[in-house]
Structure formats: C-alpha cells, structure tokens
Design a protein around this motif. Structure first.
Motif, PDB file in Angstrom:
ATOM      1  N   ILE A  28       0.844  -1.209   0.000  1.00 15.15           N
ATOM      2  CA  ILE A  28       0.000   0.000   0.000  1.00 15.15           C
ATOM      3  C   ILE A  28       0.873   1.249   0.000  1.00 15.15           C
ATOM      4  CG2 ILE A  28      -1.640   1.321   1.391  1.00 15.15           C
ATOM      5  CD1 ILE A  28      -2.869  -1.407   2.202  1.00 15.15           C
ATOM      6  N   SER A  29       1.964   1.215   0.736  1.00 18.34           N
ATOM      7  CA  SER A  29       2.882   2.356   0.778  1.00 18.34           C
ATOM      8  C   SER A  29       3.475   2.622  -0.602  1.00 18.34           C
ATOM      9  CB  SER A  29       3.983   2.085   1.790  1.00 18.34           C
ATOM     10  OG  SER A  29       4.978   3.068   1.716  1.00 18.34           O
ATOM     11  N   GLN A  30       3.866   1.558  -1.302  1.00 20.97           N
ATOM     12  CA  GLN A  30       4.438   1.731  -2.640  1.00 20.97           C
ATOM     13  C   GLN A  30       3.391   2.257  -3.619  1.00 20.97           C
ATOM     14  OE1 GLN A  30       6.345  -1.932  -3.777  1.00 20.97           O
ATOM     15  NE2 GLN A  30       8.109  -1.555  -2.459  1.00 20.97           N
ATOM     16  N   MET A  31       2.156   1.789  -3.505  1.00 21.59           N
ATOM     17  CA  MET A  31       1.099   2.283  -4.381  1.00 21.59           C
ATOM     18  C   MET A  31       0.791   3.755  -4.092  1.00 21.59           C
ATOM     19  SD  MET A  31       0.550  -0.012  -6.504  1.00 21.59           S
ATOM     20  CE  MET A  31      -0.851   0.654  -7.357  1.00 21.59           C
ATOM     21  N   ALA A  32       0.827   4.130  -2.816  1.00 17.96           N
ATOM     22  CA  ALA A  32       0.612   5.537  -2.459  1.00 17.96           C
ATOM     23  C   ALA A  32       1.741   6.403  -3.016  1.00 17.96           C
ATOM     24  CB  ALA A  32       0.515   5.693  -0.948  1.00 17.96           C
ATOM     25  N   THR A  33       2.963   5.892  -2.953  1.00 19.48           N
ATOM     26  CA  THR A  33       4.098   6.621  -3.515  1.00 19.48           C
ATOM     27  C   THR A  33       3.918   6.805  -5.017  1.00 19.48           C
ATOM     28  OG1 THR A  33       5.555   5.701  -1.830  1.00 19.48           O
ATOM     29  CG2 THR A  33       6.610   6.616  -3.783  1.00 19.48           C
ATOM     30  N   PHE A  34       3.470   5.742  -5.680  1.00 18.84           N
ATOM     31  CA  PHE A  34       3.222   5.826  -7.123  1.00 18.84           C
ATOM     32  C   PHE A  34       2.139   6.856  -7.432  1.00 18.84           C
ATOM     33  CE2 PHE A  34       0.588   4.386 -10.721  1.00 18.84           C
ATOM     34  CZ  PHE A  34       1.491   4.620 -11.731  1.00 18.84           C
ATOM     35  N   SER A  35       1.072   6.841  -6.646  1.00 23.38           N
ATOM     36  CA  SER A  35      -0.019   7.789  -6.843  1.00 23.38           C
ATOM     37  C   SER A  35       0.469   9.226  -6.644  1.00 23.38           C
ATOM     38  CB  SER A  35      -1.158   7.472  -5.887  1.00 23.38           C
ATOM     39  OG  SER A  35      -2.193   8.388  -6.026  1.00 23.38           O
ATOM     40  N   SER A  36       1.265   9.444  -5.614  1.00 24.55           N
ATOM     41  CA  SER A  36       1.818  10.785  -5.349  1.00 24.55           C
ATOM     42  C   SER A  36       2.723  11.234  -6.494  1.00 24.55           C
ATOM     43  CB  SER A  36       2.605  10.790  -4.041  1.00 24.55           C
ATOM     44  OG  SER A  36       1.767  10.537  -2.967  1.00 24.55           O
ATOM     45  N   LEU A  37       3.541  10.301  -6.968  1.00 26.47           N
ATOM     46  CA  LEU A  37       4.438  10.619  -8.081  1.00 26.47           C
ATOM     47  C   LEU A  37       3.646  11.053  -9.309  1.00 26.47           C
ATOM     48  CD1 LEU A  37       7.252  10.517  -9.514  1.00 26.47           C
ATOM     49  CD2 LEU A  37       6.717   8.131 -10.045  1.00 26.47           C
ATOM     50  N   GLU A  38       2.589  10.315  -9.629  1.00 32.92           N
ATOM     51  CA  GLU A  38       1.778  10.646 -10.797  1.00 32.92           C
ATOM     52  C   GLU A  38       1.098  11.998 -10.627  1.00 32.92           C
ATOM     53  OE1 GLU A  38      -1.221   8.397 -13.832  1.00 32.92           O
ATOM     54  OE2 GLU A  38      -1.256   7.777 -11.745  1.00 32.92           O
ATOM     55  N   GLN A  39       0.573  12.278  -9.424  1.00 37.69           N
ATOM     56  CA  GLN A  39      -0.078  13.566  -9.182  1.00 37.69           C
ATOM     57  C   GLN A  39       0.909  14.721  -9.280  1.00 37.69           C
ATOM     58  OE1 GLN A  39      -2.082  13.191  -5.432  1.00 37.69           O
ATOM     59  NE2 GLN A  39      -3.738  11.928  -6.274  1.00 37.69           N
ATOM     60  N   MET A  40       2.121  14.526  -8.756  1.00 37.08           N
ATOM     61  CA  MET A  40       3.131  15.595  -8.847  1.00 37.08           C
ATOM     62  C   MET A  40       3.524  15.846 -10.301  1.00 37.08           C
ATOM     63  SD  MET A  40       5.672  15.322  -5.585  1.00 37.08           S
ATOM     64  CE  MET A  40       5.926  13.573  -5.562  1.00 37.08           C
ATOM     65  N   MET A  41       3.641  14.784 -11.086  1.00 36.95           N
ATOM     66  CA  MET A  41       3.990  14.958 -12.497  1.00 36.95           C
ATOM     67  C   MET A  41       2.882  15.708 -13.232  1.00 36.95           C
ATOM     68  SD  MET A  41       5.766  11.277 -13.277  1.00 36.95           S
ATOM     69  CE  MET A  41       5.955  11.573 -15.011  1.00 36.95           C
ATOM     70  N   ASN A  42       1.623  15.372 -12.958  1.00 36.38           N
ATOM     71  CA  ASN A  42       0.501  16.072 -13.587  1.00 36.38           C
ATOM     72  C   ASN A  42       0.450  17.536 -13.154  1.00 36.38           C
ATOM     73  OD1 ASN A  42      -0.272  13.732 -14.893  1.00 36.38           O
ATOM     74  ND2 ASN A  42      -1.791  13.174 -13.358  1.00 36.38           N
ATOM     75  N   MET A  43       0.718  17.791 -11.876  1.00 36.23           N
ATOM     76  CA  MET A  43       0.699  19.168 -11.371  1.00 36.23           C
ATOM     77  C   MET A  43       1.827  19.982 -12.001  1.00 36.23           C
ATOM     78  SD  MET A  43       0.666  20.610  -7.428  1.00 36.23           S
ATOM     79  CE  MET A  43       0.291  19.006  -6.852  1.00 36.23           C
ATOM     80  N   THR A  44       2.992  19.380 -12.125  1.00 32.92           N
ATOM     81  CA  THR A  44       4.124  20.069 -12.750  1.00 32.92           C
ATOM     82  C   THR A  44       3.795  20.432 -14.192  1.00 32.92           C
ATOM     83  OG1 THR A  44       5.686  18.891 -11.347  1.00 32.92           O
ATOM     84  CG2 THR A  44       6.565  19.853 -13.363  1.00 32.92           C
ATOM     85  N   GLN A  45       3.184  19.496 -14.905  1.00 31.79           N
ATOM     86  CA  GLN A  45       2.810  19.767 -16.295  1.00 31.79           C
ATOM     87  C   GLN A  45       1.769  20.887 -16.370  1.00 31.79           C
ATOM     88  OE1 GLN A  45       1.179  16.383 -18.305  1.00 31.79           O
ATOM     89  NE2 GLN A  45       1.321  17.332 -20.307  1.00 31.79           N
ATOM     90  N   SER A  46       0.812  20.893 -15.456  1.00 33.04           N
ATOM     91  CA  SER A  46      -0.213  21.946 -15.448  1.00 33.04           C
ATOM     92  C   SER A  46       0.402  23.307 -15.141  1.00 33.04           C
ATOM     93  CB  SER A  46      -1.287  21.631 -14.410  1.00 33.04           C
ATOM     94  OG  SER A  46      -1.967  20.456 -14.745  1.00 33.04           O
ATOM     95  N   ILE A  47       1.313  23.353 -14.192  1.00 32.85           N
ATOM     96  CA  ILE A  47       1.968  24.618 -13.840  1.00 32.85           C
ATOM     97  C   ILE A  47       2.809  25.121 -15.011  1.00 32.85           C
ATOM     98  CG2 ILE A  47       3.748  25.654 -12.361  1.00 32.85           C
ATOM     99  CD1 ILE A  47       2.579  23.934 -10.071  1.00 32.85           C
ATOM    100  N   ASP A  48       3.529  24.217 -15.667  1.00 30.78           N
ATOM    101  CA  ASP A  48       4.318  24.613 -16.837  1.00 30.78           C
ATOM    102  C   ASP A  48       3.431  25.195 -17.934  1.00 30.78           C
ATOM    103  OD1 ASP A  48       6.680  23.844 -15.653  1.00 30.78           O
ATOM    104  OD2 ASP A  48       6.797  21.902 -16.698  1.00 30.78           O
ATOM    105  N   THR A  49       2.282  24.561 -18.160  1.00 34.55           N
ATOM    106  CA  THR A  49       1.338  25.059 -19.168  1.00 34.55           C
ATOM    107  C   THR A  49       0.825  26.441 -18.785  1.00 34.55           C
ATOM    108  OG1 THR A  49       0.675  22.794 -19.668  1.00 34.55           O
ATOM    109  CG2 THR A  49      -0.814  24.543 -20.385  1.00 34.55           C
ATOM    110  N   LEU A  50       0.491  26.632 -17.509  1.00 36.90           N
ATOM    111  CA  LEU A  50       0.004  27.918 -17.031  1.00 36.90           C
ATOM    112  C   LEU A  50       1.057  29.003 -17.204  1.00 36.90           C
ATOM    113  CD1 LEU A  50      -2.147  29.610 -15.490  1.00 36.90           C
ATOM    114  CD2 LEU A  50      -1.005  28.893 -13.393  1.00 36.90           C
ATOM    115  N   VAL A  51       2.291  28.709 -16.823  1.00 35.36           N
ATOM    116  CA  VAL A  51       3.372  29.689 -16.935  1.00 35.36           C
ATOM    117  C   VAL A  51       3.597  30.059 -18.400  1.00 35.36           C
ATOM    118  CG1 VAL A  51       5.872  29.989 -16.649  1.00 35.36           C
ATOM    119  CG2 VAL A  51       4.504  29.079 -14.776  1.00 35.36           C
ATOM    120  N   GLN A  52       3.610  29.056 -19.274  1.00 40.74           N
ATOM    121  CA  GLN A  52       3.821  29.345 -20.686  1.00 40.74           C
ATOM    122  C   GLN A  52       2.701  30.205 -21.261  1.00 40.74           C
ATOM    123  OE1 GLN A  52       6.517  28.854 -22.530  1.00 40.74           O
ATOM    124  NE2 GLN A  52       7.434  28.081 -20.648  1.00 40.74           N
TER     125      GLN A  52
END
Length: 164
Positions: free
Chosen positions: A51-75
C-alpha cells in the motif's frame, strides 16, 4: 537504376536505449511488477509495504501532472500580451499621435493607462482620454504616484529627515 544506400536500412540502424536520469511512472510500475513477480511465495510482500508503494506511485503521478499543469500555465502567461503589459495600468505614458485619416504623425501626447487589451497578438493600452495605443508605440512611461511621493517627501519611507 539507382541503388539504395544500405546504411539507411532499419536493420542497420543502432537501437540504443539512452537511460534517463529521471524515474517516471512507467519505470516505477516496471519495478513494482518485477518485485511482485519475483517475490517469495512463502513470504509475500507485507500489505502495508505494498500500500505504501502504491501511495508513492499515486503521489508521483499527481506531482507529475501538477508540474505539467503549472508549466502550461506559466507558458500561457508568458505569451499573453495582456498579462505582460498589465503592470502599465495607472502609469502615465507618452506616445506619438497619428492623424487617423492621413496616417501622418501629429503630436506627442500623454495619457494615463486605464486598461490593457489585445488584438491579433498585440498589446493595446487603453488610455483615460479614450485613445488606444499599441504598447510598442510608447515613447516614455512615468509613474505619477512615485512623482507625488517625491513631492510630499515620502519617496523614502526609511528616511529620518525631519523626524527629530
């Protein structure tokens, strides 16, 4: 008859996999699947660890999506002329006026910016006097509030003159 260069054949191309310094979600899933396939059946992975590894994976995916959204907003903000020139609102600008009928230069005028708009990707400053001026036609920018502060002696709030 023309001959094809054999070095251009796909079978002759080197298939190199360049390692990436970043661990993405695909690599994380591959590691997790390999770990599940190779675990000891008599001693399976602890539920909490899984469960800990799956939560880490979920967090990683959310951070990657958030980073992409922020990059799009800044651009998008860097591209927008309205946002780029919004700091001009309230500033006094000097510009070259033109006769609308002849297109000839008439005089140099001054006005206060009350709004910024865009047309065909160009920033247009809307002035208090109703004029609309392209931002690249501005000759001088003045901040009337800074000039008023200097006249009142409030230009430097840390100044100790006259406070004794």
């Amino acid at each position: 008859m023309t001959k094809i260069d054999p070095s251009l054949y796909l079978s002759n191309q080197q298939n190199q996999n360049v390692p990436s310094p970043e661990l993405g979600k695909d690599e994380f899933l591959k590691i997790l699947m390999t770990q599940l396939q190779n675990q000891d059946p008599t001693n399976p992975m602890d539920d909490r660890e899984f469960i800990s590894q799956m939560a880490t994976f979920s967090s990683l995916e959310q951070m990657m999506n958030m980073t992409q959204s922020i990059d799009t907003l800044v651009q998008s903000q860097l591209v927008s002329p309205v946002i780029k020139y919004s700091h001009m609102i309230g500033k006094e600008v000097t510009y070259q006026a033109y006769d609308e009928e002849s297109g000839e230069k008439t005089s140099i005028e001054t006005g206060t910016v009350v709004a910024v708009s865009q047309k065909d990707g160009w920033a247009i400053l809307e002035l208090e006097n109703g004029e609309k001026v392209y931002a690249d036609a501005i000759l001088k920018v003045n901040d009337p509030s800074a000039a008023a502060d200097e006249e009142d002696g409030n230009a430097d709030p840390d100044s100790t003159e006259g406070s004794e």
